[in-house]
Design a protein around this motif. Structure first.
Motif, PDB file in Angstrom:
ATOM      1  N   THR A 114       0.808  -1.223   0.000  1.00  0.00           N
ATOM      2  CA  THR A 114       0.000   0.000   0.000  1.00  0.00           C
ATOM      3  C   THR A 114       0.838   1.268   0.000  1.00  0.00           C
ATOM      4  OG1 THR A 114      -0.123  -0.133   2.414  1.00  0.00           O
ATOM      5  CG2 THR A 114      -1.951  -1.088   1.154  1.00  0.00           C
ATOM      6  N   HIS A 115       2.172   1.161  -0.003  1.00  0.00           N
ATOM      7  CA  HIS A 115       2.986   2.374  -0.026  1.00  0.00           C
ATOM      8  C   HIS A 115       2.948   3.001  -1.418  1.00  0.00           C
ATOM      9  CE1 HIS A 115       5.974  -0.214  -2.002  1.00  0.00           C
ATOM     10  NE2 HIS A 115       6.547   0.908  -2.405  1.00  0.00           N
ATOM     11  N   ARG A 116       3.411   4.228  -1.559  1.00  0.00           N
ATOM     12  CA  ARG A 116       3.370   4.930  -2.829  1.00  0.00           C
ATOM     13  C   ARG A 116       4.764   5.340  -3.287  1.00  0.00           C
ATOM     14  NH1 ARG A 116       0.013   7.338  -5.514  1.00  0.00           N
ATOM     15  NH2 ARG A 116       1.526   6.477  -6.952  1.00  0.00           N
ATOM     16  N   ILE A 117       5.038   5.133  -4.573  1.00  0.00           N
ATOM     17  CA  ILE A 117       6.165   5.740  -5.275  1.00  0.00           C
ATOM     18  C   ILE A 117       5.525   6.457  -6.454  1.00  0.00           C
ATOM     19  CG2 ILE A 117       8.295   5.350  -6.568  1.00  0.00           C
ATOM     20  CD1 ILE A 117       8.728   2.845  -4.929  1.00  0.00           C
ATOM     21  N   TYR A 118       5.519   7.765  -6.417  1.00  0.00           N
ATOM     22  CA  TYR A 118       4.695   8.518  -7.352  1.00  0.00           C
ATOM     23  C   TYR A 118       5.153   8.354  -8.793  1.00  0.00           C
ATOM     24  CZ  TYR A 118       2.902  10.492  -3.072  1.00  0.00           C
ATOM     25  OH  TYR A 118       2.339  10.618  -1.839  1.00  0.00           O
ATOM     26  N   ALA A 119       4.164   8.138  -9.655  1.00  0.00           N
ATOM     27  CA  ALA A 119       4.416   7.964 -11.081  1.00  0.00           C
ATOM     28  C   ALA A 119       4.724   9.309 -11.724  1.00  0.00           C
ATOM     29  CB  ALA A 119       3.196   7.327 -11.754  1.00  0.00           C
ATOM     30  N   THR A 120       5.391   9.255 -12.869  1.00  0.00           N
ATOM     31  CA  THR A 120       5.754  10.479 -13.575  1.00  0.00           C
ATOM     32  C   THR A 120       4.536  11.324 -13.888  1.00  0.00           C
ATOM     33  OG1 THR A 120       7.677   9.385 -14.541  1.00  0.00           O
ATOM     34  CG2 THR A 120       6.912  11.382 -15.624  1.00  0.00           C
ATOM     35  N   VAL A 121       3.447  10.690 -14.304  1.00  0.00           N
ATOM     36  CA  VAL A 121       2.248  11.445 -14.666  1.00  0.00           C
ATOM     37  C   VAL A 121       1.668  12.173 -13.455  1.00  0.00           C
ATOM     38  CG1 VAL A 121       0.647   9.520 -14.271  1.00  0.00           C
ATOM     39  CG2 VAL A 121       0.079  11.308 -15.947  1.00  0.00           C
ATOM     40  N   GLU A 122       1.885  11.651 -12.245  1.00  0.00           N
ATOM     41  CA  GLU A 122       1.419  12.335 -11.040  1.00  0.00           C
ATOM     42  C   GLU A 122       2.273  13.553 -10.736  1.00  0.00           C
ATOM     43  OE1 GLU A 122      -0.107   9.436  -7.783  1.00  0.00           O
ATOM     44  OE2 GLU A 122       1.513   8.390  -8.800  1.00  0.00           O
ATOM     45  N   LYS A 123       3.587  13.416 -10.926  1.00  0.00           N
ATOM     46  CA  LYS A 123       4.495  14.504 -10.598  1.00  0.00           C
ATOM     47  C   LYS A 123       4.514  15.595 -11.658  1.00  0.00           C
ATOM     48  CE  LYS A 123       7.894  11.524  -9.897  1.00  0.00           C
ATOM     49  NZ  LYS A 123       9.212  10.974  -9.556  1.00  0.00           N
ATOM     50  N   MET A 124       3.995  15.311 -12.843  1.00  0.00           N
ATOM     51  CA  MET A 124       3.960  16.310 -13.914  1.00  0.00           C
ATOM     52  C   MET A 124       2.870  17.351 -13.718  1.00  0.00           C
ATOM     53  SD  MET A 124       4.508  13.851 -17.229  1.00  0.00           S
ATOM     54  CE  MET A 124       3.900  15.104 -18.364  1.00  0.00           C
TER      55      MET A 124
END
Length: 490
Positions: A114-124
């Motif tokens: 359930t942890h998160r590593i943010y995707a590129t599309v989220e950080k854009m």
């Protein structure tokens, strides 16, 4: 003996460095040890966190000795609706799998961290582009036959291993595989390197999935009554680190007039102000890139031992804007004005590959961080502080009329972020909103003004190029910064 109708299918989605390939090897080794026909294949992922590498396995749950010399036909690719075990090393990868139809309520056991590593599309995204984790976990409860969800990265760190071991344990503990625990543990031992740590992670994941141990509890959400105080505390810490005690005191003084009013408005101002006052300039970037904590984090991420060297290369592309931001205010203003008149803002950007893990590269970048005491006399600092004061004045004026309008004006600060072209576009959009809808609105009704401002701001956040905002305002957004004025008009 009645033959099984179909093989058991396993699809694994793992990010780089998480040992997805090793986990697939463990599965194959355990299946082979049990005498089951098995087959595995992989599809490489893509860089910059735009997806995961996937591994697909099929295990025929009947020992070869009972097949009478026959061999089952196994597939190399998964198909939607036909996956028995879906494994995802990160929550949004589980969401991708559900969206693509690989998780079905009739068949699939979903095992995911359930942890998160943010995707590129989220950080854009210009605003908060993070996907809603709660929606993914809720979908897992509806779409999966069985869902095994908990923070496996945290468990892996406590066990001193990589997340693949915990995922493997959770998979085995879920009871969906025809593989006994002993065969899985033996497969880990045969791999050799780091076996003991991997076995600890495996056992931790197995026990939670089997129901023998409760999953680690999530941190409780902060109480809303203390949210403002927490934001102020964190903001002061951030700005103390950014520029020192006097700068943190300036932050506190700027917030003070709003504390007696609406707490939601005060919290929004405190949050956005802390982010804005710690704007990203070349001094800040250099400081963050040369901190010991950054190198320690990188070593931890790549699982480097204490005697293993790790090479870090930073890619920089400074230009006129970065240079002018460091100059005295009157020089920086003239240099930017000249570059704008001649269309040279992006003409002299120099690409640099700096090895910050080496002595010379480190000293080169660190020397820029040592300019922190000079920042209050720089051109960029003066421009940012003037714009901040203008923004705060408009909020204070609106708060006396309508809190909702003041909140919308406070939210406009979300448009300002980054540096270079990203910052330039965000600033152009911000100034367009301030000029057209805050300082020169077409209506005196605060509710109508707030609604128009919200609509225009959302258009600007959805399209940082300014085309959507231009359509909302009825005129194009162009940043033409006058030399004589700190404000810009569109």
């Amino acid at each position: 003996m009645k033959l099984p109708e179909r093989p058991i299918t396993v699809l694994i989605a793992a990010l780089g460095g998480e040992g997805g390939g090793v986990m697939a090897d463990w599965l194959m080794e355990a299946a082979t040890e049990c005498g089951y026909p098995a087959q595995a294949t992989s599809i490489p992922g893509v860089a910059q966190r735009t997806g995961a590498t996937t591994y697909y396995l099929e295990i025929f749950p009947l020992e070869k000795k009972h097949l009478g010399g026959k061999e089952p036909v196994l597939s190399l690719t998964p198909s939607p609706g036909n996956v028995d075990v879906m494994v995802a090393s990160e929550l949004i990868e589980a969401g991708r799998a559900m969206q693509n139809g690989y998780v079905s309520p009739e068949r699939t056991t979903l095992v995911a961290s359930t942890h998160r590593i943010y995707a590129t599309v989220e950080k854009m995204q210009m605003a908060d582009g993070r996907f809603d984790s709660e929606r993914v976990t809720a979908a897992a409860g509806q779409l999966a036959r069985k869902a095994v969800l908990f923070d496996m990265r945290e468990l892996a760190q406590k066990s001193g291993t990589v997340i693949n071991a915990v995922l493997f344990g959770a998979m085995a503990g879920s009871g969906v595989l025809p593989l006994p625990r002993e065969a899985c543990e033996q497969a880990i031992r045969k791999a050799g390197r780091g076996a003991e740590a991997s076995l600890r992670g495996f056992a931790a994941g197995f026990d939670i999935a089997a129901g023998a141990v409760a999953p680690p509890a999530s941190a409780p959400a902060p109480r809303r009554a203390t949210e403002l105080d927490e934001i102020r505390r964190l903001g002061a810490e951030r700005l103390r680190d950014y520029q020192g005690e006097r700068y943190a005191a300036l932050y506190a003084a700027r917030i003070q007039p709003f504390l007696a009013g609406d707490r939601e408005l005060a919290a929004e101002i405190a949050r956005e102000l802390a982010l804005w006052m710690s704007y990203e300039d070349i001094i800040r970037v250099a400081d963050l890139k040369t901190r010991a904590s950054r190198f320690q984090r990188i070593r931890k991420e790549v699982s480097a031992k204490s005697d293993e060297p790790v090479v870090v290369i930073d890619y920089l592309k400074p230009g006129i804007e970065e240079l002018s931001s460091l100059l005295p205010a009157f020089l920086g203003e003239r240099l930017v004005a000249w570059a704008e008149r001649h269309g040279k803002l992006d003409a002299y950007n120099v690409g640099m590959h700096v090895r910050t893990s080496g002595v010379l590269g480190y000293l080169l970048v660190r020397s820029l961080a040592w300019l922190k005491p000079w920042r209050p006399w720089s051109y960029r600092y003066r421009e940012e502080q003037r714009l901040i004061e203008r923004w705060l004045a408009r909020i204070a004026e609106a708060a006396g009329r309508d809190t909702a309008l003041a909140l919308e004006i406070a939210g406009c600060a979300r448009l300002l972020k980054g540096y270079g072209e990203t910052h330039r576009r965000g600033k152009a959009n911000f100034l367009a909103l301030m000029d057209a809808l805050v300082e020169h609105p077409s209506t005196n009704d605060p509710r109508e003004q707030a609604a128009a401002l919200r609509k225009a701001r959302e258009a600007a956040l959805a399209d940082p190029e300014g085309k959507a905002l231009g359509a909302a305002l009825g005129k194009p957004v162009v940043w033409m910064k006058p030399v004589s004025s700190p404000a810009s008009r569109t």
